[in-house]
Structure formats: C-alpha cells, structure tokens
Design an enzyme around this catalytic site. Structure first.
Site, PDB file in Angstrom:
ATOM      1  N   HIS A   1       0.862  -1.192   0.000  1.00 23.23           N
ATOM      2  CA  HIS A   1       0.000   0.000   0.000  1.00 23.23           C
ATOM      3  C   HIS A   1       0.899   1.243   0.000  1.00 23.23           C
ATOM      4  CE1 HIS A   1      -3.350   2.596   0.682  1.00 23.23           C
ATOM      5  NE2 HIS A   1      -3.636   2.326   1.937  1.00 23.23           N
TER       6      HIS A   1
ATOM      7  N   HIS B   1      -2.369  -2.486  -9.492  1.00 23.17           N
ATOM      8  CA  HIS B   1      -3.333  -1.821  -8.605  1.00 23.17           C
ATOM      9  C   HIS B   1      -4.588  -2.677  -8.513  1.00 23.17           C
ATOM     10  CE1 HIS B   1      -5.904   1.317  -6.898  1.00 23.17           C
ATOM     11  NE2 HIS B   1      -4.790   1.950  -6.597  1.00 23.17           N
TER      12      HIS B   1
ATOM     13  N   ASP C   1       2.603   5.395  -6.843  1.00 23.61           N
ATOM     14  CA  ASP C   1       3.872   5.338  -6.096  1.00 23.61           C
ATOM     15  C   ASP C   1       5.098   5.305  -6.994  1.00 23.61           C
ATOM     16  OD1 ASP C   1       1.952   3.411  -3.972  1.00 23.61           O
ATOM     17  OD2 ASP C   1       2.946   5.252  -3.338  1.00 23.61           O
TER      18      ASP C   1
HETATM   19  C1  SDX Z   1      -1.455   2.125  -3.368  1.00 24.28           C
HETATM   20  O1  SDX Z   1      -6.159   0.810  -3.212  1.00 24.28           O
HETATM   21  C2  SDX Z   1      -5.714   1.988  -3.391  1.00 24.28           C
HETATM   22  O2  SDX Z   1      -6.389   2.874  -3.816  1.00 24.28           O
HETATM   23  C3  SDX Z   1      -4.232   2.127  -2.988  1.00 24.28           C
HETATM   24  C4  SDX Z   1      -3.593   3.456  -3.461  1.00 24.28           C
HETATM   25  C5  SDX Z   1      -4.195   4.662  -2.735  1.00 24.28           C
HETATM   26  O3  SDX Z   1      -4.150   5.764  -3.308  1.00 24.28           O
HETATM   27  O4  SDX Z   1      -4.594   4.472  -1.553  1.00 24.28           O
HETATM   28  O5  SDX Z   1      -3.757   3.598  -4.877  1.00 24.28           O
HETATM   29  C6  SDX Z   1      -2.090   3.457  -3.135  1.00 24.28           C
HETATM   30  O6  SDX Z   1      -1.409   1.338  -2.458  1.00 24.28           O
HETATM   31  C7  SDX Z   1      -0.976   1.767  -4.755  1.00 24.28           C
HETATM   32  C8  SDX Z   1      -0.389   0.342  -4.824  1.00 24.28           C
HETATM   33  C9  SDX Z   1       1.037   0.366  -4.244  1.00 24.28           C
HETATM   34  N1  SDX Z   1       1.561  -1.024  -4.154  1.00 24.28           N
HETATM   35  C10 SDX Z   1       2.526  -1.471  -4.969  1.00 24.28           C
HETATM   36  O7  SDX Z   1       3.012  -0.803  -5.898  1.00 24.28           O
HETATM   37  C11 SDX Z   1       3.015  -2.872  -4.622  1.00 24.28           C
HETATM   38  C12 SDX Z   1       3.154  -3.698  -5.901  1.00 24.28           C
HETATM   39  N2  SDX Z   1       1.792  -3.967  -6.415  1.00 24.28           N
HETATM   40  C13 SDX Z   1       1.241  -5.274  -6.148  1.00 24.28           C
HETATM   41  O8  SDX Z   1       1.591  -5.833  -4.913  1.00 24.28           O
HETATM   42  C14 SDX Z   1      -0.228  -5.367  -6.523  1.00 24.28           C
HETATM   43  O9  SDX Z   1      -0.355  -4.840  -7.780  1.00 24.28           O
HETATM   44  C15 SDX Z   1      -1.293  -4.776  -5.600  1.00 24.28           C
HETATM   45  C16 SDX Z   1      -1.181  -5.287  -4.218  1.00 24.28           C
HETATM   46  C17 SDX Z   1      -1.196  -3.279  -5.598  1.00 24.28           C
HETATM   47  C18 SDX Z   1      -2.654  -5.153  -6.162  1.00 24.28           C
HETATM   48  O10 SDX Z   1      -2.635  -6.514  -6.288  1.00 24.28           O
HETATM   49  P1  SDX Z   1      -3.972  -7.423  -6.333  1.00 24.28           P
HETATM   50  O11 SDX Z   1      -5.099  -6.630  -6.873  1.00 24.28           O
HETATM   51  O12 SDX Z   1      -4.159  -8.063  -4.986  1.00 24.28           O
HETATM   52  O13 SDX Z   1      -3.600  -8.495  -7.402  1.00 24.28           O
HETATM   53  P2  SDX Z   1      -2.586  -9.696  -7.192  1.00 24.28           P
HETATM   54  O14 SDX Z   1      -1.521  -9.337  -6.207  1.00 24.28           O
HETATM   55  O15 SDX Z   1      -3.384 -10.909  -6.936  1.00 24.28           O
HETATM   56  O16 SDX Z   1      -1.874  -9.801  -8.642  1.00 24.28           O
HETATM   57  C19 SDX Z   1      -2.621 -10.312  -9.764  1.00 24.28           C
HETATM   58  C20 SDX Z   1      -1.558 -10.791 -10.746  1.00 24.28           C
HETATM   59  C21 SDX Z   1      -0.556 -11.763 -10.119  1.00 24.28           C
HETATM   60  O17 SDX Z   1      -0.073 -12.606 -11.155  1.00 24.28           O
HETATM   61  P3  SDX Z   1      -0.617 -14.136 -11.233  1.00 24.28           P
HETATM   62  O18 SDX Z   1      -0.302 -14.789  -9.889  1.00 24.28           O
HETATM   63  O19 SDX Z   1      -2.106 -14.014 -11.492  1.00 24.28           O
HETATM   64  O20 SDX Z   1       0.155 -14.741 -12.377  1.00 24.28           O
HETATM   65  O21 SDX Z   1      -0.760  -9.680 -11.192  1.00 24.28           O
HETATM   66  C22 SDX Z   1       0.592  -9.877 -10.776  1.00 24.28           C
HETATM   67  C23 SDX Z   1       0.577 -10.914  -9.674  1.00 24.28           C
HETATM   68  O22 SDX Z   1       1.809 -11.622  -9.663  1.00 24.28           O
HETATM   69  N3  SDX Z   1       1.076  -8.599 -10.257  1.00 24.28           N
HETATM   70  C24 SDX Z   1       2.332  -8.166 -10.362  1.00 24.28           C
HETATM   71  C25 SDX Z   1       2.354  -6.914  -9.736  1.00 24.28           C
HETATM   72  N4  SDX Z   1       1.132  -6.632  -9.260  1.00 24.28           N
HETATM   73  C26 SDX Z   1       0.346  -7.675  -9.575  1.00 24.28           C
HETATM   74  N5  SDX Z   1       3.426  -8.722 -10.946  1.00 24.28           N
HETATM   75  C27 SDX Z   1       4.570  -8.005 -10.868  1.00 24.28           C
HETATM   76  N6  SDX Z   1       4.679  -6.788 -10.268  1.00 24.28           N
HETATM   77  C28 SDX Z   1       3.587  -6.222  -9.703  1.00 24.28           C
HETATM   78  N7  SDX Z   1       3.688  -5.035  -9.138  1.00 24.28           N
END
Ligand code: SDX
Length: 385
Positions: A229, A268, A322
């Site tokens: 997050h 996201h 971010d």
């Molecule tokens: C913020 O919610 C909000 O509004 C938050 C925010 C706000 O203003 O408050 O926008 C601020 O928190 C932005 C997000 C910051 N976090 C990151 O940058 C961390 C990296 N991102 C990931 O951890 C992920 O994208 C999440 C946690 C943000 C969202 O993930 P989800 O919706 O839970 O989806 P998931 O983790 O299940 O991923 C789905 C697929 C997976 O692949 P498969 O297992 O299906 O093959 O997408 C892939 C994941 O591996 N994936 C990524 C990835 N994010 C998702 N692969 C590589 N790098 C990534 N960053």
C-alpha cells in the site's frame, strides 16, 4: 461458500474484498478500466494543474469548491490549527532518533489526542475541527521528527504558510523555492483521497464502532505503512538505488519477474490501466529530474516502465501513484524513509473525510468468517495430551 450462481444470495468469501461495496460516498470516483479519478466529480489532472491542497481539503469535506471568501476563511482555520502544544513537541523529542519515521507518524498521530479536549466528542462539528487539526499538525510533526533525529532544533509551524510550504520550511530550515512548494503541493493533492483503499477502509472500520477520530487516523497510518500500500513509494526508491546503472535495468527487472516478485510501484487493485495520478507525476518527475540533474534516475524509471509494459502490460499491470512519486520526492531532496510519512500526511483529509461521511449513516462493520475447522472436539485433560 461462494456465489455458485447468479441466484446465490447467501454470504460468500471474497478474499481481499475486491468485489465488496462497503458504502456509498460522494468524495471520489474511480474508474479502474478507464483510468479516471475525480474528487467530488472534478478530474484529478485538472485539480493537480489548477487547485491547491487546502482547496482540495475544502472540496472533499464540503462537496463543493470554495469561493474566494470561503477559501480564505478555511485556510485561516487550517493555519490556526497548525499550532503544536509544547507537550506534543516534547513527545517528538522523546522519540529515539533511530525510530523508523512511519513508527513516529503512528505515535505522533495518536499522541495528538492527548492534547485535544474534544478527542472523544463525536459530533460532526467537533470531528471537523479535529479533522482540521490532524491535517494541519501532522505535517509539522513529521518535519520536526526529522529535525529531531538529525539533532536539529525543532521549529514551530508558521501559520502564514501553506501546508506544503510549512512542511518544507521546517524540514529544510529554510523556505522552499516557489517551484518546489508548488510541486510538493501537487503531490499532496494527488495523494489526498482515493476511495476505500486499505488504510481508509481500516479507519472506517474503527470509526464504525463510534471510537474517536484519532484512533481511526492511527489505524489508517498503521495500515498505510505496508509495502503493498503506501510503503510502495519507499520500496520503489530502494529498488532504483539497487540497480547499478541503466544497462542493468533490464536484467534486474526480468530476474525479479522471473522470480515472481512484485515490482513495487506497479499494479493496482482497481486500476487495470495507467493510474491517472501517475500520468501527471510522470511528466512532473521528468521535469524536476531534468532541473535537478537526476535525468538518469528518470531514464531508469522510464526503462522499467517500458520493460513492465512489454512483460505484464497485457495483464493490466501499469505504474501506480507510487512509481513516479519516488523519483519526484527524491528530486525534491526528501529522504527516502520520509516518502510514506508524506503519503500519510497527504491522505489525512481522505481518511478523516470518509470517517465523518460514514458516521452520517453509521453501521458497525463486522464481516462474517467461514469456519473450516472441526466440530465436537472433546476436551482432553492435560495429563492425557
Ligand atoms: C497504493 O487501493 C488503493 O487505492 C491504494 C492506493 C491509494 O491511493 O490508496 O492507490 C495506493 O497502495 C498503490 C499500490 C502500491 N503497491 C505497490 O506498488 C506494490 C506492488 N503492487 C502489487 O503488490 C499489486 O499490484 C497490488 C497489491 C497493488 C494489487 O494486487 P492485487 O489486486 O491483490 O492483485 P494480485 O496481487 O493478486 O496480482 C494479480 C496478478 C498476479 O499474477 P498471477 O499470480 O495471477 O500470475 O498480477 C501480478 C501478480 O503476480 N502482479 C504483479 C504486480 N502486481 C500484480 N506482478 C509483478 N509486479 C507487480 N507489481
């Protein structure tokens, strides 16, 4: 339990609550497919280019833009709320200098309750005054914690300055340039509100028990800290620092992806296209990188973006807020471990705004749990175990 068919109406498990609508809100609208973010119907890019953090606080809490008189009096109220009681400044000084800044933020947001006689007054009027104090005081407390850990004298907030100007003046011990202050103000606007993200939702769960606004804000800080997050901006900068040179970007990212690592600053829960906040931040990061001799950092970020687009763009994984805020904050001369505290102080209006809005039609939040353990298990005496 899962929604086996359209007609299924019973409770079901939705891990991560991705498909759960918790409540209505008029504060912001997000279209994750089209990459749209609006604060009370006004597009975020338009606000970033034309508004100020103070004006956006008014907009979010009053559901309309202020006229000139309203903005002047609201700004005065916000500036008047900046004053930090001596006891609170003493608490800043009591923190160990090596405390992680996000732990300091959690403590200092919570500590404000001890100096607010209205802390447990849950009326809308008192909550709005507390919202002003939390939004106005937290930036100065963060900046003063940074001064404290560096062995510098603390500086009282200057109620003639903006929130952005005050933060940078205390942090650096001197007034920022106009360009720096404006750039930082835009970052505060872009981070101010974002619907029911994890930290906002957590604060609402707290307020739904009719607990107080300081407890709700403290919940939010603890939730934002996580690298999935708000902690992602700090993780992005750490990743950029880890990559030796531009020629190392591709192998570095591809190795991380091959290891199924998450690349911080990408992906996201809601946006499956470019995060509209990243759009603006990218242009701003490019400009400020050029102005501050950090072109290489921007080029590396751009290269990461291109590689990620090739590799996972089709899966809807794009830069989020971010990714380019990391380069921006670095170019503004901000310490890496202050990136998430800055996110916290910027998001305060969103957190307290949603708490106040939810209280207008409160319902205790208490989801169900699908029990999957055994039943009818006998109690075995300890001598027989
Ligand atoms: C913020 O919610 C909000 O509004 C938050 C925010 C706000 O203003 O408050 O926008 C601020 O928190 C932005 C997000 C910051 N976090 C990151 O940058 C961390 C990296 N991102 C990931 O951890 C992920 O994208 C999440 C946690 C943000 C969202 O993930 P989800 O919706 O839970 O989806 P998931 O983790 O299940 O991923 C789905 C697929 C997976 O692949 P498969 O297992 O299906 O093959 O997408 C892939 C994941 O591996 N994936 C990524 C990835 N994010 C998702 N692969 C590589 N790098 C990534 N960053």
């Amino acid at each position: 339990m899962s929604p086996a068919s359209e007609s299924f109406t019973g409770p079901f498990v939705d891990k991560g609550l991705a498909n759960v609508v918790v409540a209505d809100s008029v504060m912001s609208f997000i279209d994750g497919e089209k990459g749209v973010l609006e604060y009370v119907g006004i597009d975020i890019d338009t606000l970033a280019r034309n508004s100020t953090f103070e004006e956006c606080c008014f907009l979010l809490w009053n559901q309309c833009l202020p006229n000139a008189d309203e903005l002047a009096s609201f700004t005065k109220e916000l500036q008047a709320a900046m004053a930090i009681p001596d006891g609170l400044m003493d608490m800043v000084k009591a923190l160990p200098a090596d405390t992680s800044p996000m732990h300091a933020v959690r403590t200092l947001v919570s500590a404000q309750a001890h100096f607010d006689t209205e802390c447990d007054d849950g009326s809308p009027e008192a909550n709005l005054r507390k919202a002003l104090r939390l939004t106005a005081r937290t930036p100065s407390l963060i900046a003063n914690f940074d001064r404290h850990r560096k062995g510098l004298e603390l500086i009282a907030p200057d109620p003639s300055k903006t929130v952005a100007g005050n933060f940078l003046s205390i942090l650096n011990g001197k007034a920022p340039t106009e360009a720096m202050e404006r750039g930082f103000d835009i970052c505060l606007i872009l981070h101010a509100e974002h619907g029911f993200n994890a930290s906002t939702f957590a604060s609402m769960a707290t307020i739904s028990t009719l607990s107080d606004l300081y407890s709700a804000a403290t919940t939010a800080v603890g939730t934002l800290k996580g690298p999935l997050h708000g902690g992602a901006n700090e993780a992005v900068m750490k990743m950029l620092n880890e990559i030796p040179g531009e020629e190392d970007v591709e192998p570095f990212i591809k190795a991380r992806l091959a290891a199924k690592d998450r690349i911080m600053g990408f992906g996201h829960r809601v946006y499956k296209v470019y995060d509209p906040r990243a759009t603006y931040l990218k242009t701003y990061a490019e400009d400020i990188a050029k102005d501050t001799g950090n072109d290489r950092l921007f080029r590396m970020s751009k290269k990461i973006e291109d590689i990620m687009f090739e590799a996972v763009g089709a899966k809807g994984i794009h830069p989020n807020v971010d990714f380019y805020s990391a380069t921006t904050y670095h170019c503004l001369g901000l310490d890496l471990d202050l990136f998430t505290p800055i996110f916290a102080m910027a998001r305060m209006p969103g957190w307290v705004g949603h708490c106040i809005e939810y209280l207008q039609d409160n319902k205790l939040m208490r989801p169900r749990c699908e029990y999957v353990g055994p039943h009818g298990v006998p109690y075995t005496d300890i001598s027989d175990r």
